[in-house]
Design an enzyme around this catalytic site. Structure first.
Site, PDB file in Angstrom:
ATOM      1  N   THR A 113       3.701  49.130 -13.620  1.00 57.87           N
ATOM      2  CA  THR A 113       2.788  49.171 -12.478  1.00 57.87           C
ATOM      3  C   THR A 113       1.559  48.347 -12.844  1.00 57.87           C
ATOM      4  OG1 THR A 113       1.611  51.069 -13.360  1.00 57.87           O
ATOM      5  CG2 THR A 113       3.427  51.526 -11.846  1.00 57.87           C
ATOM      6  N   GLU A 128      14.177  52.288 -12.837  1.00 56.96           N
ATOM      7  CA  GLU A 128      13.525  50.984 -13.047  1.00 56.96           C
ATOM      8  C   GLU A 128      14.412  50.107 -13.918  1.00 56.96           C
ATOM      9  OE1 GLU A 128       9.203  51.690 -14.000  1.00 56.96           O
ATOM     10  OE2 GLU A 128       9.192  50.965 -11.935  1.00 56.96           O
ATOM     11  N   HIS A 166       9.563  58.721 -17.265  1.00 53.18           N
ATOM     12  CA  HIS A 166       8.806  58.021 -18.316  1.00 53.18           C
ATOM     13  C   HIS A 166       7.825  58.970 -18.970  1.00 53.18           C
ATOM     14  CE1 HIS A 166       9.575  53.903 -16.219  1.00 53.18           C
ATOM     15  NE2 HIS A 166      10.577  54.279 -17.001  1.00 53.18           N
ATOM     16  N   HIS A 188       5.826  60.790 -15.819  1.00 54.55           N
ATOM     17  CA  HIS A 188       5.935  60.572 -14.375  1.00 54.55           C
ATOM     18  C   HIS A 188       7.355  60.090 -14.104  1.00 54.55           C
ATOM     19  CE1 HIS A 188       4.866  56.666 -16.105  1.00 54.55           C
ATOM     20  NE2 HIS A 188       5.752  56.236 -15.237  1.00 54.55           N
ATOM     21  N   HIS A 235      10.223  57.784 -11.379  1.00 52.89           N
ATOM     22  CA  HIS A 235      10.486  56.719 -10.403  1.00 52.89           C
ATOM     23  C   HIS A 235      11.804  57.074  -9.716  1.00 52.89           C
ATOM     24  CE1 HIS A 235       7.481  53.998 -12.291  1.00 52.89           C
ATOM     25  NE2 HIS A 235       7.832  54.634 -13.381  1.00 52.89           N
TER      26      HIS A 235
HETATM   27  N1  5EF Z   1       6.032  52.905 -15.631  1.00 48.13           N
HETATM   28  S1  5EF Z   1       4.756  52.982 -16.556  1.00 48.13           S
HETATM   29  O1  5EF Z   1       5.022  53.897 -17.654  1.00 48.13           O
HETATM   30  O2  5EF Z   1       4.391  51.643 -16.970  1.00 48.13           O
HETATM   31  C1  5EF Z   1       3.421  53.666 -15.630  1.00 48.13           C
HETATM   32  C2  5EF Z   1       3.556  53.974 -14.298  1.00 48.13           C
HETATM   33  F1  5EF Z   1       4.676  53.687 -13.613  1.00 48.13           F
HETATM   34  C3  5EF Z   1       2.541  54.629 -13.607  1.00 48.13           C
HETATM   35  F2  5EF Z   1       2.700  54.920 -12.286  1.00 48.13           F
HETATM   36  C4  5EF Z   1       1.379  54.970 -14.233  1.00 48.13           C
HETATM   37  S2  5EF Z   1       0.166  55.856 -13.349  1.00 48.13           S
HETATM   38  O3  5EF Z   1      -0.991  56.076 -14.164  1.00 48.13           O
HETATM   39  O4  5EF Z   1       0.826  57.082 -12.910  1.00 48.13           O
HETATM   40  C5  5EF Z   1      -0.303  54.995 -11.914  1.00 48.13           C
HETATM   41  C6  5EF Z   1      -0.587  53.574 -12.245  1.00 48.13           C
HETATM   42  O5  5EF Z   1      -1.451  53.408 -13.328  1.00 48.13           O
HETATM   43  C7  5EF Z   1       1.208  54.631 -15.564  1.00 48.13           C
HETATM   44  N2  5EF Z   1       0.003  54.941 -16.162  1.00 48.13           N
HETATM   45  C8  5EF Z   1      -0.612  54.009 -17.050  1.00 48.13           C
HETATM   46  C9  5EF Z   1      -0.725  52.612 -16.453  1.00 48.13           C
HETATM   47  C10 5EF Z   1      -1.958  52.017 -17.186  1.00 48.13           C
HETATM   48  C11 5EF Z   1      -2.771  53.204 -17.532  1.00 48.13           C
HETATM   49  C12 5EF Z   1      -4.101  53.280 -17.918  1.00 48.13           C
HETATM   50  C13 5EF Z   1      -4.664  54.538 -18.050  1.00 48.13           C
HETATM   51  C14 5EF Z   1      -3.924  55.686 -17.772  1.00 48.13           C
HETATM   52  C15 5EF Z   1      -2.582  55.590 -17.409  1.00 48.13           C
HETATM   53  C16 5EF Z   1      -2.050  54.331 -17.363  1.00 48.13           C
HETATM   54  C17 5EF Z   1       2.253  53.995 -16.260  1.00 48.13           C
HETATM   55  F3  5EF Z   1       2.113  53.707 -17.575  1.00 48.13           F
HETATM   56 ZN    ZN Z   2       6.910  54.610 -15.185  1.00 50.21          ZN
END
Ligand code: 5EF
Ligand code: ZN
Length: 263
Positions: free
Chosen positions: A199, A104, A117, A91, A93
């Site tokens: 997040t 970030e 990321h 994803h 930012h």
């Molecule tokens: N910047 S980051 O890499 O820390 C980061 C994000 F910035 C982010 F937006 C997401 S997400 O899943 O798209 C939306 C919020 O969970 C995730 N996804 C992770 C967050 C926790 C989790 C649990 C199950 C599946 C995906 C995620 C994430 F790891």
């Molecule tokens: Zn991220």
């Protein structure tokens, strides 16, 4: 339908109220500046495996309301860490068209335009991302700093689909491509530290690898990223543009960032 955002009453200052880890230790992102960096000669180059996904396979691109995320194949993994980490999703930012500084992590207090990321989970120890997400050795995220420069055909393989995922929960399919082409060419030069998801739920479960060398996308590509997407559903009477979806840098006392490069 998570109840957090980057602006307003559910903005990042309020995250700890609902998500206690967000007010805890080892929080990310951080600023990389000289007096916290320490050279570590044992840091190995990151070795992507299975990143060259054939055209016959497809990735799911989703607008999840916070970012645009692309599902990755569990056949994709990285070596060079203590365990094998399998890819889960990537994803981005970014900022907005008036302030194109949405990375970030920052270097010497300076933001880059955007940040990619690639989220991996420890597949030696855990069955999937959800199980690994709150474990201390659960996740490894590769971070690629993005700056404005020449047109990037590899990023365009994702960006060209933004019109199909403008609104929250919209999805589309992207033919496979070599995800390694999204990385800079120097996989041996990076910042390394133990941090968290940026997040909610902000679990302190991420081994961060931030590559020293940024990649370039064109001004037009960056503008598309900053203007194409919404956090809201198509029928929402109060549409919210998906902009400035980056967390501010966190305090970093008594922590050291290892670097794999001398000067
Ligand atoms: N910047 S980051 O890499 O820390 C980061 C994000 F910035 C982010 F937006 C997401 S997400 O899943 O798209 C939306 C919020 O969970 C995730 N996804 C992770 C967050 C926790 C989790 C649990 C199950 C599946 C995906 C995620 C994430 F790891
Ligand atoms: Zn991220």
């Amino acid at each position: 339908g998570s109840s957090w955002s980057y602006i307003g009453p559910d903005g990042e200052r309020m995250w700890p109220k609902r998500y206690p880890f967000c007010g805890g230790v080892f929080q990310s992102p951080i600023d990389f500046h000289n007096n916290i960096l320490q050279y570590d000669s044992t840091l190995l180059p990151i070795k992507p495996e299975g990143y060259n996904v054939p055209l016959t396979e497809q990735f799911v691109l989703t607008n999840n309301g916070h970012s645009v995320q692309m599902s990755l194949s569990p056949a994709m993994s990285i070596r060079g860490l203590l365990s094998k980490y399998s890819a889960a999703q990537l994803h981005l930012h970014w900022g907005n068209q008036d302030k194109q500084e949405g990375s970030e992590h920052t270097v010497g207090g300076r933001h880059f335009a955007a940040e990619l990321h690639i989220v991996h989970y420890n597949s030696d120890k855990y069955p999937d991302l959800q199980t690994a997400a709150d474990k201390a050795d659960g996740l490894a995220v590769l971070a690629i700093l993005i700056e404005i420069g020449s047109f990037n055909p590899s990023y365009e393989k994702i960006f060209s689909h933004f019109q199909d995922v403008k609104y929250k929960d919209q999805k589309t399919l992207i033919p496979g491509f070599n995800v390694q082409d999204l990385l800079p060419d120097r996989l041996d030069e990076y910042y390394r530290y133990e941090g968290s998801l940026t997040t909610p739920p902000c679990y302190p479960s991420v081994l961060w690898t931030v590559f020293r060398k940024p990649v370039q996308i064109s001004a037009k590509q960056l503008l598309a990223l900053e203007t194409a997407l919404y956090c809201t559903h198509p029928d929402d009477p109060a549409p919210l543009e998906m902009v400035n979806n980056f967390r501010r840098v966190q305090e970093f006392e008594e922590r050291v960032v290892s670097v794999s490069f001398r000067e």
